[in-house]
Design a protein around this motif. Sequence first.
Motif, PDB file in Angstrom:
ATOM      1  N   PRO A  53       0.532  -0.630  -0.080  1.00  0.00           N
ATOM      2  CA  PRO A  53      -0.322  -0.543   0.231  1.00  0.00           C
ATOM      3  C   PRO A  53       0.888   1.170  -0.050  1.00  0.00           C
ATOM      4  O   PRO A  53       2.389   1.221   0.327  1.00  0.00           O
ATOM      5  CB  PRO A  53      -0.906  -0.170   1.088  1.00  0.00           C
ATOM      6  CG  PRO A  53      -1.150  -1.775   1.691  1.00  0.00           C
ATOM      7  CD  PRO A  53       0.521  -2.171   1.324  1.00  0.00           C
ATOM      8  N   ALA A  54       0.639   1.676  -0.558  1.00  0.00           N
ATOM      9  CA  ALA A  54       1.055   3.753  -1.098  1.00  0.00           C
ATOM     10  C   ALA A  54       1.037   3.783   0.347  1.00  0.00           C
ATOM     11  O   ALA A  54       2.749   4.825   1.056  1.00  0.00           O
ATOM     12  CB  ALA A  54       0.185   4.564  -1.154  1.00  0.00           C
ATOM     13  N   ASP A  55       0.553   3.771   1.375  1.00  0.00           N
ATOM     14  CA  ASP A  55       1.420   4.724   3.773  1.00  0.00           C
ATOM     15  C   ASP A  55       1.991   3.691   3.798  1.00  0.00           C
ATOM     16  O   ASP A  55       1.916   4.288   5.024  1.00  0.00           O
ATOM     17  CB  ASP A  55      -0.359   5.164   3.536  1.00  0.00           C
ATOM     18  CG  ASP A  55      -1.358   4.128   3.754  1.00  0.00           C
ATOM     19  OD1 ASP A  55      -1.213   2.336   3.660  1.00  0.00           O
ATOM     20  OD2 ASP A  55      -2.240   4.332   4.688  1.00  0.00           O
ATOM     21  N   VAL A  56       2.285   2.430   3.569  1.00  0.00           N
ATOM     22  CA  VAL A  56       3.452   1.878   4.082  1.00  0.00           C
ATOM     23  C   VAL A  56       4.295   2.296   5.298  1.00  0.00           C
ATOM     24  O   VAL A  56       4.824   2.504   6.549  1.00  0.00           O
ATOM     25  CB  VAL A  56       3.618   0.566   3.284  1.00  0.00           C
ATOM     26  CG1 VAL A  56       5.209   0.072   4.375  1.00  0.00           C
ATOM     27  CG2 VAL A  56       3.011  -0.746   3.342  1.00  0.00           C
ATOM     28  N   VAL A  57       4.876   3.800   4.655  1.00  0.00           N
ATOM     29  CA  VAL A  57       5.555   4.581   4.595  1.00  0.00           C
ATOM     30  C   VAL A  57       5.073   5.947   4.747  1.00  0.00           C
ATOM     31  O   VAL A  57       4.838   6.524   4.355  1.00  0.00           O
ATOM     32  CB  VAL A  57       7.734   4.724   4.509  1.00  0.00           C
ATOM     33  CG1 VAL A  57       8.113   5.517   5.501  1.00  0.00           C
ATOM     34  CG2 VAL A  57       7.978   3.288   4.528  1.00  0.00           C
ATOM     35  N   ALA A  81       4.565   1.151   9.156  1.00  0.00           N
ATOM     36  CA  ALA A  81       3.216   0.107   9.195  1.00  0.00           C
ATOM     37  C   ALA A  81       3.451  -1.519   9.888  1.00  0.00           C
ATOM     38  O   ALA A  81       4.447  -1.352   9.459  1.00  0.00           O
ATOM     39  CB  ALA A  81       2.418  -0.381   7.450  1.00  0.00           C
ATOM     40  N   ASN A  82       2.600  -1.830  10.371  1.00  0.00           N
ATOM     41  CA  ASN A  82       2.851  -2.897  11.338  1.00  0.00           C
ATOM     42  C   ASN A  82       3.259  -4.072  10.160  1.00  0.00           C
ATOM     43  O   ASN A  82       2.992  -3.998   8.843  1.00  0.00           O
ATOM     44  CB  ASN A  82       1.650  -3.223  12.082  1.00  0.00           C
ATOM     45  CG  ASN A  82       1.952  -4.845  13.008  1.00  0.00           C
ATOM     46  OD1 ASN A  82       3.958  -4.206  13.229  1.00  0.00           O
ATOM     47  ND2 ASN A  82       0.815  -5.021  13.707  1.00  0.00           N
ATOM     48  N   GLY A  83       4.521  -4.771  10.163  1.00  0.00           N
ATOM     49  CA  GLY A  83       5.359  -5.513   9.485  1.00  0.00           C
ATOM     50  C   GLY A  83       5.918  -5.336   8.467  1.00  0.00           C
ATOM     51  O   GLY A  83       5.819  -6.357   7.199  1.00  0.00           O
ATOM     52  N   PRO A 165      11.085  -0.060   1.273  1.00  0.00           N
ATOM     53  CA  PRO A 165      10.183  -0.905   1.956  1.00  0.00           C
ATOM     54  C   PRO A 165      10.264  -2.175   2.286  1.00  0.00           C
ATOM     55  O   PRO A 165      10.022  -2.973   1.124  1.00  0.00           O
ATOM     56  CB  PRO A 165       8.152  -0.959   2.140  1.00  0.00           C
ATOM     57  CG  PRO A 165       8.257   0.265   0.598  1.00  0.00           C
ATOM     58  CD  PRO A 165      10.043   0.577   0.395  1.00  0.00           C
ATOM     59  N   CYS A 166       9.840  -3.482   3.253  1.00  0.00           N
ATOM     60  CA  CYS A 166      10.496  -5.004   3.049  1.00  0.00           C
ATOM     61  C   CYS A 166       9.456  -4.859   4.113  1.00  0.00           C
ATOM     62  O   CYS A 166       8.823  -4.843   5.036  1.00  0.00           O
ATOM     63  CB  CYS A 166      11.714  -5.332   2.989  1.00  0.00           C
ATOM     64  SG  CYS A 166      12.757  -4.339   1.801  1.00  0.00           S
ATOM     65  N   ASP A 167       8.617  -6.641   3.527  1.00  0.00           N
ATOM     66  CA  ASP A 167       7.951  -7.723   4.639  1.00  0.00           C
ATOM     67  C   ASP A 167       8.620  -8.808   5.203  1.00  0.00           C
ATOM     68  O   ASP A 167      10.367  -8.543   4.890  1.00  0.00           O
ATOM     69  CB  ASP A 167       6.996  -7.967   4.258  1.00  0.00           C
ATOM     70  CG  ASP A 167       6.482  -8.713   3.120  1.00  0.00           C
ATOM     71  OD1 ASP A 167       7.503  -9.803   2.436  1.00  0.00           O
ATOM     72  OD2 ASP A 167       6.030  -8.988   2.379  1.00  0.00           O
ATOM     73  N   GLU A 168       8.185  -9.522   5.727  1.00  0.00           N
ATOM     74  CA  GLU A 168       8.695 -10.541   6.797  1.00  0.00           C
ATOM     75  C   GLU A 168      10.197 -11.192   5.131  1.00  0.00           C
ATOM     76  O   GLU A 168      10.768 -12.364   5.586  1.00  0.00           O
ATOM     77  CB  GLU A 168       8.497 -11.664   7.102  1.00  0.00           C
ATOM     78  CG  GLU A 168       8.117 -10.824   8.429  1.00  0.00           C
ATOM     79  CD  GLU A 168       9.598 -11.237   9.545  1.00  0.00           C
ATOM     80  OE1 GLU A 168      10.482 -11.219   9.807  1.00  0.00           O
ATOM     81  OE2 GLU A 168       9.307  -9.732  10.133  1.00  0.00           O
TER      82      GLU A 168
END
Length: 186
Positions: A53-57, A81-83, A165-168
């Motif tokens: 999503p655009a608002d992850v950061v 954002a969380n995650g 941005p990255c996730d797990e």
Amino acid sequence: MRRNKLLLTCCSLLLIASAACSQNENATKQTANSSMNQTSPEGSTSTSTKTPPADVVRAEASKVEIKAGGSAEAFVKLTIANGYHINANPPSFPYLIPTALQLQPSYDLTAETPIYPPSISKKFKFAEQPIAVYESEVTISVMLRAESKAPKGDHALGARVRVQPCDEESCYPPRNIETSIPVTIK
């Protein structure tokens, strides 16, 4: 008869060359594919084609007051954002894209080198070794100086924060977040 032999020889050579090129092309593709699946000694991140999503950061700057001819510290808060996480500055490895704050040039204001917060070190599925990252909320600070002849009043200093941005499981294409630092010159 001689022409037929020469023609047959040329055709045979063309067929052999074509087969060799085809084998070489397949070997090159296999080598390229296996190279893409290998990890570097430090570990390697995979880049996902998905887009978070655009608002992850999100980036938000606090208001700064500076006397003409003086200086003050500005703060840009990043909310992640969380995650998700973003790479620290400096990054753990040269191939990682660090979080970076860039300020737009201004005639009346100058900025020193941004100061990045301490990072945390975490292990992720996509990397062999832990990586220095930022999560949740972090604040980047930068010292601003106003020229002695700077016009008094409210101004906005344009800022851009580059993040990846990255996730797990994977990292996403880097993006720029546009914001501005509200500056009042007294």
